[in-house]
Design an enzyme around this catalytic site. Structure first.
Site, PDB file in Angstrom:
ATOM      1  N   ALA A 336     -33.420  49.442  11.175  1.00  0.00           N
ATOM      2  CA  ALA A 336     -33.118  48.686   9.960  1.00  0.00           C
ATOM      3  C   ALA A 336     -33.343  47.200  10.218  1.00  0.00           C
ATOM      4  O   ALA A 336     -33.212  46.717  11.357  1.00  0.00           O
ATOM      5  CB  ALA A 336     -31.689  48.941   9.523  1.00  0.00           C
ATOM      6  N   GLY A 341     -27.047  45.928  16.174  1.00  0.00           N
ATOM      7  CA  GLY A 341     -25.599  45.953  16.300  1.00  0.00           C
ATOM      8  C   GLY A 341     -25.155  46.400  17.680  1.00  0.00           C
ATOM      9  O   GLY A 341     -25.863  47.147  18.364  1.00  0.00           O
ATOM     10  N   LEU A 342     -23.997  45.955  18.088  1.00  0.00           N
ATOM     11  CA  LEU A 342     -23.451  46.337  19.389  1.00  0.00           C
ATOM     12  C   LEU A 342     -22.738  47.681  19.329  1.00  0.00           C
ATOM     13  O   LEU A 342     -22.555  48.328  20.363  1.00  0.00           O
ATOM     14  CB  LEU A 342     -22.477  45.259  19.878  1.00  0.00           C
ATOM     15  CG  LEU A 342     -23.055  43.863  20.105  1.00  0.00           C
ATOM     16  CD1 LEU A 342     -21.955  42.921  20.589  1.00  0.00           C
ATOM     17  CD2 LEU A 342     -24.212  43.902  21.088  1.00  0.00           C
ATOM     18  N   LYS A 357     -26.422  55.140  10.166  1.00  0.00           N
ATOM     19  CA  LYS A 357     -25.711  54.454  11.241  1.00  0.00           C
ATOM     20  C   LYS A 357     -25.121  55.480  12.209  1.00  0.00           C
ATOM     21  O   LYS A 357     -24.348  56.346  11.805  1.00  0.00           O
ATOM     22  CB  LYS A 357     -24.605  53.570  10.660  1.00  0.00           C
ATOM     23  CG  LYS A 357     -25.126  52.546   9.651  1.00  0.00           C
ATOM     24  CD  LYS A 357     -24.003  51.814   8.930  1.00  0.00           C
ATOM     25  CE  LYS A 357     -23.332  50.813   9.821  1.00  0.00           C
ATOM     26  NZ  LYS A 357     -22.401  49.945   9.041  1.00  0.00           N
ATOM     27  N   ASP A 392     -19.541  51.955   0.308  1.00  0.00           N
ATOM     28  CA  ASP A 392     -19.032  53.317   0.452  1.00  0.00           C
ATOM     29  C   ASP A 392     -19.913  54.045   1.465  1.00  0.00           C
ATOM     30  O   ASP A 392     -21.068  54.364   1.183  1.00  0.00           O
ATOM     31  CB  ASP A 392     -19.069  54.029  -0.902  1.00  0.00           C
ATOM     32  CG  ASP A 392     -18.356  55.377  -0.874  1.00  0.00           C
ATOM     33  OD1 ASP A 392     -17.683  55.663   0.131  1.00  0.00           O
ATOM     34  OD2 ASP A 392     -18.487  56.130  -1.857  1.00  0.00           O
TER      35      ASP A 392
END
Length: 595
Positions: A336, A341-342, A357, A392
């Protein structure tokens, strides 16, 4: 000897016949049991939903919040109960796949006459998938999402009231509002009628003289969401159809019209993926979705089912949308857009408007949260009032995709970073657990390409998002711009939940003043910092605004950089005060502001 031999030959056939008959009856009995369990679940769902008018009349907003959580938790509770009962009923045959194939066939016949049969099929599939631990799909024992089109069988229209325009807008809306039946009195009925008529009249004037209004259609059941009731419908005339949503507020002095929404954009936000679900008692949900989809053509059907409270059906429909889309496209899953991200590996299918995710196996420094804590925070957001500022996130388990649809760089990271969750079977990738969210443009990327005017609006809405979250008792924790996204309507939404917490759990402090130059020069804090300590005045140091953006933020939202602001909000929560975050713009609120 011949007669004896014939009897010996016939005996196995007799036993097999009895066994076949017994299995048929067992399958029929299990199918009846599951259908009855769904009927009981649905009855309880609607019973909770029917409390909404009483909550509104009594202004019992805490009760509304409890009802929202209770209804969300209802589905899993009933599925788990059904699985436990079926395990007891079937014993050692609980995982007998041929038997479950027969149960599926019997179930399909039994539910044929029911409304919204796809809901019932989704419930059945939830049971079999959870019981058997299904990976991907098992068409012999479940109803495949790709085959479940919840709108295909909708042949009737939602129950609605129709009002013919006979030349007077005030008289027209006197009829519309007059059909409402609340126990609470109107605060000023004539004033509310005049307000709606004025808003509609002004909007019609923008459409041109030839666009004459002929009729209004309003869905008969009232839509309830936390502290507001909504009348939902559409206006039709020569050459046009526009949405019409009227928000109602109940105060100590009575009910009045709070806002009138007449644009697709405004109505889309009310029915958006960042809002809590509506409580509206519908006999056939599919009919309402068809009606709403006609008003909001850009809104995915999956989101309409979800916002009407049918979250599991919304999830099934989203999966169906994805499978159908993948059949028609060839692009690959890729990382993405935005910074990596970590905590999560985030990827997307460029031609499909969602983000996937997957939680990493290990979180590098400075993250110090556990996987279980991340799961708990996503569950918390699912049940919490999202106040229009939290996306959401739908939770999926055991999905199967072709390996060839993944870009090599993404596959490499999934193999290296998510081995606990992602594994491979032949040419397939198996994702044991993931979240699916609507895709947005990360705020930091948006600000790089936006015009100065667009950037300023986004910066100001970012500040308002922080406030709105605080009013709903949410502190984002990590306020970096990369953790916020911008929707197609220009709204700023928070979507990174690993450091999210409640405002009431934090200790908001001012930075202590250094007593000597050595303290100021230290690379680490020279004063004690507790786990829940937050220093709001430091927020601005981590926000990559340019000078103009920083000035705009400070002009409007400087107080969110003070501990005093947060402690005041915190105290209001402790005192039990209700701080509303409305799904419509404040400039629409006229009657309430002047009342």
């Amino acid at each position: 000897m011949q007669r004896v031999r014939r009897r010996a030959d016939q005996e196995p056939l007799s036993v097999a016949g009895r066994r076949l008959s017994a299995d048929t009856e067992l399958a029929r009995d299990c199918a009846r049991h599951i259908a009855a369990a769904f009927a009981d679940y649905n009855a309880e769902f609607r019973a909770i939903t029917r409390r909404a008018p009483q909550r509104f009349d009594a202004r019992d907003w805490k009760g509304s919040q409890r009802d929202a959580v209770e209804r969300i938790e209802l589905y899993d509770r009933w599925v788990d109960r059904a699985i436990a009962e079926l395990r007891l009923k079937l014993g050692e045959r609980a995982l007998d796949r041929p038997l479950w194939s027969a149960i599926r066939a019997e179930f399909a016949q039994q539910i044929e006459p029911l409304p919204d049969t796809e809901f019932t099929k989704t419930y059945f599939s939830s049971i079999t998938r959870r019981l058997h631990g299904t990976v991907g799909v098992a068409p012999e024992i479940e109803f495949v999402a790709a085959d479940l089109d919840p709108l295909a069988s909708v042949t009737s229209e939602v129950v609605k009231n129709t009002y013919v325009h006979r030349g007077s807008l005030p008289l027209l809306f006197e009829d519309v509002l007059g059909d409402l039946r609340f126990r609470s009195p109107w605060k000023d009925f004539d004033r509310s009628v005049a307000h709606v008529a004025a808003e509609v009249g002004a909007h019609l004037a923008t459409l041109g003289e030839r666009r004459t209004l002929t009729r209004i259609e309003m869905i008969r059941p009232v839509f309830y969401q936390f502290t507001r009731a909504y009348l939902v419908g559409r206006m039709t005339g020569r050459g046009f159809t526009v949405p019409l949503v009227i928000a109602l507020k109940n105060t100590e002095s009575g009910v009045h019209v709070d806002a009138v929404m007449l644009s697709e954009a405004d109505v889309s936000i009310v029915f958006g993926f960042t809002r809590s679900y509506f409580h509206v008692d519908l006999d056939r949900v599919g009919e309402a979705v068809v009606f709403l989809k006609a008003m909001l053509p850009l809104k995915p059907v999956s989101e309409l089912f979800t916002v009407l409270g049918r979250a599991k059906q919304g999830k099934t429909e989203r999966y169906r949308e994805l499978l159908r889309h993948m059949e028609q496209t060839t692009d690959q899953f890729v990382h993405a857009a935005g910074e990596r991200g970590l905590v999560m590996v985030c990827f997307t299918l460029p031609s499909f408007d969602v983000v996937f995710k997957v939680i990493r196996d290990r979180f590098p420094y400075p993250k110090n949260v556990l996987r279980e804590e991340v799961l708990a925070k996503y569950s918390y957001v699912f049940k919490h009032d999202r106040a229009g500022r939290l996306v959401d996130a739908q939770e999926f388990k055991r999905l199967r995709f072709p390996r060839g649809r993944f870009a090599p760089a993404l596959l490499e990271e999934l193999q290296a970073e998510t081995a606990r969750t992602v594994h491979f079977e032949g040419d397939d990738v198996i994702l044991d657990h993931l979240y699916v969210e609507r895709r947005m443009t990360p705020l930091n990327l948006y600000l790089r390409t936006a015009s100065p005017a667009q950037a300023e609006l986004a910066v100001l809405d970012y500040g308002q998002a922080i406030r709105d979250l605080a009013y709903s008792n949410i502190f984002a924790g990590d306020l970096l711009l990369k953790n916020f996204g911008v929707t197609r309507h220009g709204r700023v939404i928070f979507y990174d939940y690993d450091e999210l917490c409640q405002v009431t759990d934090c200790r908001f402090r001012e930075l202590p003043q250094a007593t000597n130059p050595e303290d100021e020069m230290r690379g680490e804090s020279w004063f004690y910092v507790g786990d829940n300590d937050v220093f709001p005045e430091t927020f601005i140091n981590f926000l990559a605004f340019d000078e103009a953006q920083r000035a705009a933020f400070m002009r409007v939202h400087a107080e969110v950089l003070t501990a005093a602001f947060w402690r005041a909000v915190q105290q209001r929560h402790v005192d039990g005060e209700l701080m509303e975050v409305l799904p419509y713009h404040m400039h629409r609120v006229r009657v309430a502001a002047s009342a």
